[in-house]
Design an enzyme around this catalytic site. Sequence first.
Site, PDB file in Angstrom:
ATOM      1  N   ARG A 137       0.467  -1.089  -0.368  1.00 20.47           N
ATOM      2  CA  ARG A 137      -0.466  -0.106   0.096  1.00 20.47           C
ATOM      3  C   ARG A 137       0.436   0.960  -0.085  1.00 20.47           C
ATOM      4  NH1 ARG A 137      -4.698   1.254   4.211  1.00 20.47           N
ATOM      5  NH2 ARG A 137      -3.067   1.185   6.102  1.00 20.47           N
ATOM      6  N   ASP A 169      -3.583   3.138  14.404  1.00 18.16           N
ATOM      7  CA  ASP A 169      -2.699   3.289  12.886  1.00 18.16           C
ATOM      8  C   ASP A 169      -3.275   5.167  12.106  1.00 18.16           C
ATOM      9  OD1 ASP A 169      -4.866   3.621  11.373  1.00 18.16           O
ATOM     10  OD2 ASP A 169      -4.232   2.433  10.064  1.00 18.16           O
TER      11      ASP A 169
END
Length: 542
Positions: free
Chosen positions: A172, A456
Site C-alpha cells: 500500500r 494507525d
Amino acid sequence: MSAPAPSPLAIVEVDPAHTPERQGEVLTDAALTFVAELHRRFTPRRDELLARRAERRAEIARTSTLDFLPETAAVRADDSWKVAEAPAALNDRRVEITGPTDRKMTINALNSGARVWLADFEDASAPTWENVVSGQLNLIDAYERRIDFTDAASGKSYALKPAEELATVVMRPRGWHLEERHLQFEGRPVPGALVDFGLYFFHNARRLLDLGKGPYFYLPKTESYLEARLWNEIFVFAQDYVGIPQGTVRATVLIETITAAYEMEEILYELRDHASGLNAGRWDYLFSIVKNFRDGGAKFVLPDRNAVTMTAPFMRAYTELLVRTCHKRGAHAIGGMAAFIPNRRDPEANERALAKVRNDKDREAGDGFDGSWVAHPDLVPVARASFDAVLGDKPNQKDRLREDVSVSAADLIAIDSLDAKPTYQGLIDAVQVGTRYIEAWLRGLGAVAIFGLMEDAATAEISRSQIWQWVDAGVVFENGEKATADLVRTVAAEQLAAIRAEIGEDAFTSGKWQQAHDLLLRVALDADYAEFLTLPAYEMLV
C-alpha cells in the site's frame, strides 16, 4: 551497454548524518529515472484531481447530499463486463494481516499464516525517510531471502519460513495528497504515492514474477473513479516501461471515503484489467463522512467512534453494497480490520477480545466477504476459522451474488438512524487516543498499541474530526457540558498532565508529547479544517 544517465531527481537530505543504511541500493539512477518519468507524466493529472476533490467538497457543503453519478449510469447498467480473473496468488484471501514494513514486522507478517500481508507505507507507517527507504529494502531482502533478524533487546532471532508458507504481499503506497520532500524534481517534491509505487515496482516487478507472484497493490484514500483511472494509466505505463505483460499488476481499492462508496462499480470498471477487489474500511470511512458533511448540521453528527459498529444501518448498507458490487463484477470483497491486540497476561480480557473478533469475522463471512483483515498474528487463526466455516475448500465466495441487497443513495448517509449520542467520555477518549497516536507518529511510529487496540493514522483522523464536529455543532453531552474549544483545551491539558504522571518526567521530556498535544488542538479546533492531519504533521516529522 552504457550506464543510465543520472536521474533528474534531486535527493534532498534533511539530516545527512542520518542517511539510511544501504540507501544506494534503493535509489539507483535507473530507479530514480523511472520515478522521475512517473512524476513528469502523471503528477499534473494528480494535481487536477486534488483540485477536483476540493470542488466536490464545496458542492457537498452546499447540498448536504450525495448520489450515484448520472454520467456513469451506463457503466452500472451494463451487466456484461467483469474484472480480470484473479491470479492464483490472490484467489484465496480469507485472512489478510496488515502492518508496517519494518524488518521484524516483515518477517512476522510473512510467517503469520495469513494468505496476504498488506505491506503498509501509508497509515501504519510514519513517512520518515528512514522508514521509506528501509521499508523498500526490507521487501527486496524478503524476496531475496536475506532478511534474518535478531532483536537487540530480547536476543530473539527471526527468519522466514519456506516460500510456500509465506503470505502474498500486497503493498500500500501513500495516498495522493502526500508528498515526499526527500525526492524533488526542479525544486518540487514528488508525490509520495509515486515514490512508494515507483521504487517498489521498479525493483520487484520481475523478481515477483520469478517467484510466481506479481506486483500487487492496495490503493488508499481513493475518492473517485477518475482517480482509479489515473492509477490504471500508471499501471499500463509501468508495465510497458519494464517490459512485463499488461495485467500483471493487480490492485485492490480501499473504499474508505464516502464519495468512493457511490462509485464502486465505476472504480472497478476503470481498473478492470488490473482490479482484484475492494476493501471496506472503517475509521477512514467515518473520518471521510465527518470531513465531507461537516457543514450538514445535527443529522450528520456521529456518536463516539466505538459506538459506530459495522452493524449500524448506514455502515451495513455500505458493506453489503460493496459485497454485491464486487461479486457482480467478479472481484474479491475484503472486510475490515480486527484491531484488537491479544492480552496474554489477562486470559479473561483476552477471551473477551477474541470473542469480539470472532463475532465480527463470522458476520463478514456470513455476509459474503471473501476475506478480512487482522492486525496481529494471534488473530489469524480466529479470522481463518470464521471464513473456513463458510468457505470450506472453496478459495472465495464470489459466486454468492447478494442480489437480495438493495441500497439507495440515502441509505449510505443515513447517519441520523443511530440511537447513540456523543458522550463526555467519548471526548476524553478522542483526546487521549489522538494525543498518544500523534506523539508516536512524530517519533516515526505508524502502528501503535493504545489501550488494547492497534491504531494507525486513521485513528487520529477520526479522533480529531469528531472533536471538531462536536465543537462546531455545539453538542451537549449527557453530563450537561457543552462541547466548546475551551472544554477541549481543558480536557487536553488534563490528559497531558495524566500522561506526564503516568510515564514519568524523563520519558515525557524525551518524547513528543507537547508537540502532539499542540497539533491535536490545532487540527481539532481551527476553523479552517485541515483536510488531513498528516499534512501539518509531516512538517514536524523527524
